[in-house]
Design an enzyme around this catalytic site. Sequence first.
Site, mmCIF file in Angstrom:
data_model
loop_
_atom_site.group_PDB
_atom_site.id
_atom_site.type_symbol
_atom_site.label_atom_id
_atom_site.label_comp_id
_atom_site.label_asym_id
_atom_site.label_seq_id
_atom_site.Cartn_x
_atom_site.Cartn_y
_atom_site.Cartn_z
ATOM 1 N N PHE A 94 0.811 -1.231 0.000
ATOM 2 C CA PHE A 94 0.000 0.000 0.000
ATOM 3 C C PHE A 94 0.838 1.272 0.000
ATOM 4 O O PHE A 94 0.368 2.327 0.402
ATOM 5 C CB PHE A 94 -0.985 0.004 1.178
ATOM 6 N N ILE A 112 2.457 -6.227 -5.745
ATOM 7 C CA ILE A 112 2.224 -6.116 -4.293
ATOM 8 C C ILE A 112 0.831 -6.628 -3.938
ATOM 9 O O ILE A 112 0.370 -6.462 -2.817
ATOM 10 C CB ILE A 112 2.419 -4.667 -3.797
ATOM 11 N N GLY A 113 0.179 -7.256 -4.912
ATOM 12 C CA GLY A 113 -1.126 -7.838 -4.625
ATOM 13 C C GLY A 113 -2.160 -7.743 -5.736
ATOM 14 O O GLY A 113 -3.045 -8.587 -5.833
ATOM 15 N N THR A 160 -9.212 -9.783 -11.388
ATOM 16 C CA THR A 160 -8.187 -9.173 -10.546
ATOM 17 C C THR A 160 -8.467 -7.679 -10.358
ATOM 18 O O THR A 160 -8.207 -7.124 -9.304
ATOM 19 C CB THR A 160 -6.783 -9.404 -11.134
ATOM 20 N N GLN A 211 -9.075 -5.673 -6.814
ATOM 21 C CA GLN A 211 -8.371 -4.447 -6.445
ATOM 22 C C GLN A 211 -9.355 -3.366 -6.009
ATOM 23 O O GLN A 211 -9.106 -2.643 -5.038
ATOM 24 C CB GLN A 211 -7.548 -3.969 -7.640
ATOM 25 N N LYS A 261 -6.011 2.779 -17.988
ATOM 26 C CA LYS A 261 -5.454 3.707 -16.995
ATOM 27 C C LYS A 261 -5.464 3.048 -15.614
ATOM 28 O O LYS A 261 -5.977 1.956 -15.438
ATOM 29 C CB LYS A 261 -6.267 5.011 -17.010
ATOM 30 N N GLU A 292 -5.482 3.464 -7.054
ATOM 31 C CA GLU A 292 -5.763 4.570 -6.129
ATOM 32 C C GLU A 292 -7.234 4.955 -6.120
ATOM 33 O O GLU A 292 -7.810 5.171 -5.049
ATOM 34 C CB GLU A 292 -4.908 5.801 -6.455
#
Lengths: 335, 745
Positions: free
Chosen positions: B250, B476-477, B641, B645, B708, B712
């Site tokens: 994160f 990272i995930g 996926t 996220q 894109k 975040e």
Amino acid sequence: MKPFQYLRPKTIAEAISMATDYPEAQYIAGGTNLVELMKRGIASPSKLIDINHLPLKKIEHRYDRLRIGALALNSDVAKHKSVLSRQPLLAQALLAGASGQLRNMATVGGNLLQRTRCSYFYDLALPCNKRKPGTGCGAEAGINRTHAIFFAGNGFGGNEKSSCIAVHPSDMCVALAALDTEVVINGTSGERRVPLKDFHRLSTLQPELDTNLQPGELVTAIEVTDNAFAQHSHYLKVRDRASYAFALVSVAAALQMDGGRIWDARMALGGVAHKPWRYWAIDLMLRGQAPSEKLFREVAEHEMQSARATTQNAFKIKLTSNAIVAALKAATGIS
Amino acid sequence: MNRQSLDNPSDPSLSRVDGAAKVTGTATYSAEYAIPGLVHAVLVTSTIAKGSITAIDSREADAVPGVLAVISHINAMTIPGWPPKKQPAERVPPGTAFRVFYDSLIYFDGQPVAMVIAATHEQAMHAASLVRVTYQQEPHRTHFEKNIAHSGIPLNVQRAKNSPFQDYERGDAAALRDAHVRIEAEYTIPTQHHQPLEPHAIIAVWEAEDKLTVYDKNQGVKSAQGQLAQAFKLPRENVQVVATYIGGAFGSGIRVWPHTMAAVMAAKQLKLPVKLVLGREQMFTSVGYRPYTKQKISIGAVKDGRLAGIVHEGTGQTSMYEEHLERTVLASRALYACPHVATRYRLLPLDVNTPTWMRGPGDATGMFALESAMDELAYALKADPLEFRLKNYAESDPERNLPWSAKSLRECYELGAEKIGWKNRLPEPRSVKRNGMLLGYGMASSLYGFHRHPSKARAIMQADGSVIVQSATMDIGPGTGTAMTRIAAKVLGLNAKKVRFDLGHSALPDAPGQNGSSTIPSVGSAVHVACEALKSKLVALAGEMPEGRKSGGQLVVRNGRIFSSQDDKEGISYADILKYHYLNELEVTEESKSGAERDQYSMYSFGCHFVEVEVNPLTGEVRVTRAVTCADVGAIINYQTARSQSIGGVVGGIGMALMEHSEMDHRFGRYVTTDFASYHIPVHADVPPIEVYYIDKPDMQANPIGSKGLGEIAIVGVAAAIANAVFHATGKRVRELPITPDKLI
């Protein structure tokens, strides 16, 4: 973690004799709290006496009481038939505590003896009268949003060398306090019984002591005498997230009702004092009354008159009062 | 409730390529490499916030069996890339990264002051508890509110005239003054920590005097390689950084932190491989955090609901030695069509460790304030919060006066509103109860700037017709490997099983670290162009073969075979091509980066969140009972996926809104919420059904794959949506996170 010696007694008597012979020894059962305390250097027993295999797991109802062995797992107690049918308040409280994984490890005896979650107690770099008597209470003028509002601080805890505003973290014990449980204790001189209300201590003078257990003594069981609360009991836990959090406030309410009136009432509060806080006057205030929100509000506010906030936990006075009302409404089924 | 499909039926997803390894425990994380002769390091950290070390007594620690060394500033090696030490020690000027074991000075509580290295982790832990450090204490400043007078314009901004953090103003301030309705309010976000479940860890191995390999939890193997090479004055290629699997980060892994340097130093000094795993409590002062930030917003609108002006001021905390800047106030310039906008950004240096980027850095913070203020203004105007936003929809970028490369935020709003049932919402706050609980609905917009960094990828066709694609990117995930596999498989017309994607190793082709929602736009593009280049080479080689010549050069690729466009019965397989040309493999490396389009278009990811909350009227407990998140991020590469996220972002937003709060006792300058019992993150019971929707329209101005960033915007705005729903449920506006029961009863 300080190196320690691991002992495995074969009998209860041998365990007690070991603990009596080695004052720096500690019993270990589930270890869900003790191992963490050892890792952090808060507990540093020279010997660990593993009691897990001793015959103290049994849960049974005999004559007029439910007897739960000290090594019965929290998860086993919470789903036991006799507990669910006779003392559902206890099952509710157990399931409100910790997580499934922890309840699978933690024992009833260990739950009684778990130590506070006060952050100052857990940090060796900060003052704490409970961890290191005489260093002061870090929380009293520090971060105390979750700390005690009954019999804590403001002079209740003796002087600054002995004050402590930590709360007892257990949910199970709050239900047990409401249910007038007895703790069965074995020591070198045999068995004794202590009402739960006298098992835990207030923080006055010696905050390093959580309970009135004597050196070497071993909790072997708890006993709850039959009652008529099963239909009208409720455990309410208010917390900062939906699960796996210690209580900001919890309420164990146990009522006996007949003909639309309350005939017997017990209540204990969690997260508000150094021990499960028994609301003694509630029976007197509710007996013979018909349930109503107005009545419950009066009852709640009556007990809160003796509450005192420190710097950050004034909200807990109102929150506890509201939680009492909510728990009584749930227990009596009024909306 | 409608249960959402777990996949996009028209374009079925590829399951995580590393899923089986992760769930069966065969994935190797940084602390898990079985290096022969490994020894264990444990840090001793400071218990004061400012001052200096006067003595370190390690006699008791040294005596613990298995202890190999106790390293501190007294005996630490000299790092060749660091300036010579000053005698006596001097405090560094702002802008200097913290140097571990450099001198006796203490800059923050929790600073590493010594390190014990022992044969086992337990021995090192025990010995670390026996190291006695004495200090000369100096008065510290850690309390944000009490020291706000010390805040100012960051030095970095003073020096850089074109810094985006310069004070900004457009339009006439009178517009806001004369607004029909005006709101002015302050919003506070406390310090919050990333606290990924996998703690940061490193194994440092000096393979030779001048050759270093580190297995380190980080988000950028290439930048870590560069920083370590620079510190130890080594050629880049002599340092290799491996981070194949990361258990969440994160943002906490974007930098090389002091503990990494400490382990590398220890390994060098002892000539042994050293493992260092941070304790949970050490994670609070070792790897950054989302900074405490105070914001003030003045916002006004004219009678018909058009915005008149926004003034957005933000002040974030930083350390005394470094400036950490965030995009806190920037979204206010671009999100709405508003004639007058002014922003000001300030920093407050305190005696704390440096903050760092945490998911949606600055934007998640700023959007809480902006979208709360928009909600407040909507209520003041007696307007529907969604209609109010639509009325002020920016058809082009009002900050840069450029067209958007693509923007489907309106469609996001419409979709989200439909799915949550916005039209049935009664506007009056505290007007609806369900099962005794106060019911509320809230929404907020989300946007995040487009980041695309130059990236390389290598694509290697194997003799058997399978392909290996490589890039020094990270996972990272979010499922980077899965998405990249999918891109490669699609371009080459191969079954994904015939594609392997390698990442997380500094020897692979250059790629940016995983941050700023930049991986898919940057590395995804590189993988795409590398595979296109490989395909062209294969087509050219096929054209030289007898079957290919027949077609007159008109060849097409389908299902991993090359066909003549006139005749699609006979195809040439990739394996056939390599075999015919006596090739063992065929390799191309391509770079992909932005071009002139960045000056022609304004590029953002957009989205919105709608939530339903229940608030217990007696206890003030808030539960999010439903969440709908909609995103416009161009093309979706792999729905499953991506969806995970988005869900993770909303869960992070729930934590931010309702529970995450790192509390410090300012008498000591020390955090007291340093475990998961006191630092609350959402548990399963806090997570409601989360519905995720994408517009899924490729933005071909942005990059060759039309995609894109998503990471975040998944969290940006969530906290505001929840705070707005809590207002709708209770009539109480909470402007200071987290929204805990004490703020509502």
